[in-house]
Design a protein around this motif. Sequence first.
Motif, short mmCIF file in Angstrom:
data_model
loop_
_atom_site.label_atom_id
_atom_site.label_comp_id
_atom_site.label_asym_id
_atom_site.label_seq_id
_atom_site.Cartn_x
_atom_site.Cartn_y
_atom_site.Cartn_z
N ARG A 52 0.81 -1.22 0.00
CA ARG A 52 0.00 0.00 0.00
C ARG A 52 0.85 1.27 0.00
O ARG A 52 0.38 2.35 -0.35
CB ARG A 52 -0.92 -0.01 1.22
CG ARG A 52 -2.06 0.94 1.16
CD ARG A 52 -3.09 0.62 2.24
NE ARG A 52 -4.22 -0.16 1.78
CZ ARG A 52 -5.19 0.32 1.00
NH1 ARG A 52 -5.18 1.57 0.62
NH2 ARG A 52 -6.18 -0.44 0.61
N ALA A 53 2.09 1.14 0.40
CA ALA A 53 2.97 2.31 0.44
C ALA A 53 3.62 2.56 -0.92
O ALA A 53 4.25 3.59 -1.14
CB ALA A 53 4.07 2.11 1.49
N SER A 54 3.46 1.62 -1.83
CA SER A 54 4.08 1.76 -3.15
C SER A 54 3.25 2.63 -4.07
O SER A 54 2.02 2.64 -4.00
CB SER A 54 4.24 0.37 -3.78
OG SER A 54 4.49 0.49 -5.16
N ILE A 164 5.45 6.90 5.55
CA ILE A 164 4.39 6.21 4.81
C ILE A 164 3.27 5.77 5.72
O ILE A 164 2.61 4.77 5.46
CB ILE A 164 4.94 4.98 4.06
CG1 ILE A 164 5.68 4.07 5.05
CG2 ILE A 164 5.86 5.40 2.94
CD1 ILE A 164 5.60 2.62 4.66
N ASP A 165 3.05 6.49 6.80
CA ASP A 165 2.00 6.10 7.74
C ASP A 165 0.63 6.00 7.07
O ASP A 165 -0.24 5.28 7.52
CB ASP A 165 1.94 7.09 8.90
CG ASP A 165 3.13 6.91 9.84
OD1 ASP A 165 3.80 5.88 9.74
OD2 ASP A 165 3.37 7.82 10.66
N TYR A 170 -0.46 -2.22 8.80
CA TYR A 170 0.18 -3.44 8.29
C TYR A 170 1.40 -3.12 7.45
O TYR A 170 2.49 -3.64 7.67
CB TYR A 170 -0.80 -4.29 7.46
CG TYR A 170 -0.14 -5.52 6.92
CD1 TYR A 170 0.02 -6.65 7.73
CD2 TYR A 170 0.39 -5.56 5.63
CE1 TYR A 170 0.67 -7.78 7.27
CE2 TYR A 170 1.05 -6.70 5.16
CZ TYR A 170 1.18 -7.80 5.98
OH TYR A 170 1.84 -8.90 5.53
N TRP A 171 1.23 -2.24 6.50
CA TRP A 171 2.35 -1.95 5.59
C TRP A 171 3.39 -1.05 6.21
O TRP A 171 4.58 -1.19 5.96
CB TRP A 171 1.83 -1.36 4.28
CG TRP A 171 1.05 -2.37 3.53
CD1 TRP A 171 -0.31 -2.42 3.38
CD2 TRP A 171 1.57 -3.55 2.88
NE1 TRP A 171 -0.66 -3.56 2.69
CE2 TRP A 171 0.46 -4.26 2.35
CE3 TRP A 171 2.85 -4.07 2.69
CZ2 TRP A 171 0.60 -5.47 1.66
CZ3 TRP A 171 3.00 -5.27 1.99
CH2 TRP A 171 1.88 -5.96 1.49
N SER A 172 2.94 -0.13 7.05
CA SER A 172 3.94 0.77 7.64
C SER A 172 4.80 0.04 8.67
O SER A 172 5.86 0.50 9.04
CB SER A 172 3.27 1.99 8.27
OG SER A 172 2.49 1.61 9.37
N ARG A 173 4.33 -1.14 9.11
CA ARG A 173 5.13 -1.90 10.08
C ARG A 173 6.13 -2.86 9.44
O ARG A 173 6.95 -3.44 10.14
CB ARG A 173 4.22 -2.69 11.01
CG ARG A 173 3.60 -1.80 12.07
CD ARG A 173 2.69 -2.59 12.98
NE ARG A 173 2.03 -1.70 13.93
CZ ARG A 173 0.98 -2.05 14.67
NH1 ARG A 173 0.50 -3.27 14.55
NH2 ARG A 173 0.43 -1.20 15.49
N ARG A 174 6.00 -3.06 8.14
CA ARG A 174 6.98 -3.94 7.48
C ARG A 174 8.37 -3.33 7.69
O ARG A 174 8.56 -2.15 7.46
CB ARG A 174 6.75 -4.03 5.98
CG ARG A 174 5.45 -4.67 5.49
CD ARG A 174 5.18 -6.00 6.07
NE ARG A 174 4.32 -5.81 7.23
CZ ARG A 174 4.11 -6.71 8.18
NH1 ARG A 174 4.68 -7.87 8.11
NH2 ARG A 174 3.33 -6.46 9.20
#
Length: 195
Positions: A52-54, A164-165, A170-174
Amino acid sequence: MRYKKLPRTFYTGPTLKVAKELLGKYIVRKIGKKKLIGKIIETEAYIGPQDRASHAFGGKVTLRNRAAYFFGGRIYIYLVYGIHWQLNISSSREKKPECVLIRALEVPGESKEIASGPGKLCRYLKLDKSFYGEDLTGSKRIWLEDRGEKARISQITATRRIGIDYAGTYWSRRKWRFLLKPKENSKIKKKKGRA
DNA sequence: GTACAGATTGAG
DNA sequence: TCAATCTGTACT
């Protein structure tokens, strides 16, 4: 001395692997007769379309992000906040929107601050839109070299990606941001104790 | 055509 | 803490 220019196969591997292996490699930027170099010490992986951050989340393709879909080894560069250029290197295979953001360089003989962020790095290397899509394995003005400083696993720190919050927890914690620790404390004599 | 947010930085 | 500055994208 002879340094090895990184070949195509280096870039076409899995993105997380490429992001980690880029640490310790050198960027060489040739301007006229001058060469600017810097060691890569910080990277971030972006793995669309699921990430989602992409910029390529959901598989969307735009004029701006299309370079992320290229086969590994080409430059994806764009402007953020209207001010700063961000240098990315496409990774993996063609049609896979995956790339690695180069976030910081260490430049021999220069202040640590000179390329200590994605925007500053591009300013230092004088990179702009004219490098969009440039092939790092074929360009005469920018490429990457292996100078034999392979980063050991123990020297790599993985953390959450920056800024990228909006992508959700989920994605920001990768932990897809990789930093190369300074290799001082290896076997060098102990420095004086710190307080 | 207009509106708006953004993978940052540097000054306050 | 906040402004600078401009492009891509989603609207009207």
